[in-house]
Design an enzyme around this catalytic site. Sequence first.
Site, mmCIF file in Angstrom:
data_model
loop_
_atom_site.group_PDB
_atom_site.id
_atom_site.type_symbol
_atom_site.label_atom_id
_atom_site.label_comp_id
_atom_site.label_asym_id
_atom_site.label_seq_id
_atom_site.Cartn_x
_atom_site.Cartn_y
_atom_site.Cartn_z
ATOM 1 N N CYS A 1 8.112 -0.595 -1.849
ATOM 2 C CA CYS A 1 7.349 -0.518 -0.595
ATOM 3 C C CYS A 1 7.637 0.851 0.011
ATOM 4 C CB CYS A 1 7.659 -1.693 0.341
ATOM 5 S SG CYS A 1 9.325 -1.783 1.024
ATOM 6 N N GLY A 2 7.445 1.018 1.291
ATOM 7 C CA GLY A 2 7.636 2.337 1.883
ATOM 8 C C GLY A 2 9.092 2.775 1.855
ATOM 9 N N THR A 3 9.941 1.917 2.359
ATOM 10 C CA THR A 3 11.386 2.202 2.361
ATOM 11 C C THR A 3 12.128 1.494 1.244
ATOM 12 O OG1 THR A 3 11.784 0.308 3.789
ATOM 13 C CG2 THR A 3 11.446 2.454 4.880
ATOM 14 N N GLY A 4 11.541 0.442 0.711
ATOM 15 C CA GLY A 4 12.231 -0.432 -0.240
ATOM 16 C C GLY A 4 12.993 -1.545 0.465
ATOM 17 N N ILE A 5 13.144 -1.399 1.774
ATOM 18 C CA ILE A 5 13.963 -2.377 2.510
ATOM 19 C C ILE A 5 13.273 -3.734 2.582
ATOM 20 C CG2 ILE A 5 15.029 -2.948 4.723
ATOM 21 C CD1 ILE A 5 15.284 0.098 5.235
ATOM 22 N N GLY A 6 12.053 -3.729 3.114
ATOM 23 C CA GLY A 6 11.368 -5.010 3.313
ATOM 24 C C GLY A 6 11.231 -5.795 2.020
ATOM 25 N N HIS B 1 0.828 -1.221 0.000
ATOM 26 C CA HIS B 1 0.000 0.000 0.000
ATOM 27 C C HIS B 1 0.858 1.264 0.000
ATOM 28 C CE1 HIS B 1 0.925 -1.165 4.075
ATOM 29 N NE2 HIS B 1 0.807 0.108 4.437
ATOM 30 N N HIS C 1 27.554 -3.400 -12.374
ATOM 31 C CA HIS C 1 28.424 -4.223 -11.523
ATOM 32 C C HIS C 1 27.747 -5.476 -10.978
ATOM 33 C CE1 HIS C 1 31.543 -0.854 -10.466
ATOM 34 N NE2 HIS C 1 31.302 -0.955 -11.764
ATOM 35 N N ARG D 1 35.615 -8.498 -14.452
ATOM 36 C CA ARG D 1 35.787 -8.863 -13.036
ATOM 37 C C ARG D 1 34.445 -8.930 -12.308
ATOM 38 N NH1 ARG D 1 36.801 -3.401 -13.261
ATOM 39 N NH2 ARG D 1 36.089 -2.107 -11.530
ATOM 40 N N HIS D 2 33.477 -8.177 -12.805
ATOM 41 C CA HIS D 2 32.160 -8.195 -12.164
ATOM 42 C C HIS D 2 31.441 -9.520 -12.439
ATOM 43 C CE1 HIS D 2 32.893 -4.077 -11.204
ATOM 44 N NE2 HIS D 2 33.095 -3.799 -12.481
HETATM 45 C C1 RB5 Z 1 4.532 -0.333 5.539
HETATM 46 O O1 RB5 Z 1 4.090 0.509 6.562
HETATM 47 C C2 RB5 Z 1 6.055 -0.430 5.572
HETATM 48 O O2 RB5 Z 1 6.476 -1.151 6.681
HETATM 49 C C3 RB5 Z 1 6.579 -1.045 4.297
HETATM 50 O O3 RB5 Z 1 6.105 -0.332 3.207
HETATM 51 C C4 RB5 Z 1 8.092 -1.100 4.117
HETATM 52 O O4 RB5 Z 1 8.672 0.150 4.335
HETATM 53 C C5 RB5 Z 1 8.784 -2.197 4.806
HETATM 54 O O5 RB5 Z 1 10.000 -2.386 4.689
#
Ligand code: RB5
Length: 150
Positions: free
Chosen positions: A66-71, A9, A99, A133-134
């Site tokens: 996603c929100g941060t891209g991390i998850g 979302h 790379h 090398r990559h």
């Molecule tokens: C959603 O609130 C948030 O946790 C998700 O978008 C993301 O940032 C997780 O890594």
Amino acid sequence: MIVSIASDHAGYDLRKKVAEHVRKLGHEVLEGGAEASDVPYNYVDAGIKVAEDVTSGRADRGIAICGTGIGISVVVNKYKGVRCGLCTNEYMARMSRQHNDANIIAFGARVVGQAVALAMVDVFFEEGFAGDRHAARVNDIKALEDKNFK
Ligand code: RB5
């Protein structure tokens, strides 16, 4: 190319803009994930959609938001054969291709603006893998996958 694009979302509004942009570039888009920005959608399920499209061959490349891209980047990188770069600027997007031979790009809709996101997407499609090398390092990653993925 066929491009799988999915988001939770938090990434919904940006995903819509990105998908429109990718279609205008002439690619076919397989879109998945959240159906609205105000209805919670698990980023894990959105990541599964992109990773499975790419690893099955249904899609050539993926874009995961996603929100941060991390998850969502953590999720897609759990799949054998996925090389996803979590990017916040054009340079990272460029290097992810040159790379790392990235086949999925991830970014955070709460981190980057639309202009940066679209510029990263352009670079992600324009840039090639530098090889040499990559290529040896990417082969090392593949060997790790063979060792660690059942
Ligand atoms: C959603 O609130 C948030 O946790 C998700 O978008 C993301 O940032 C997780 O890594």
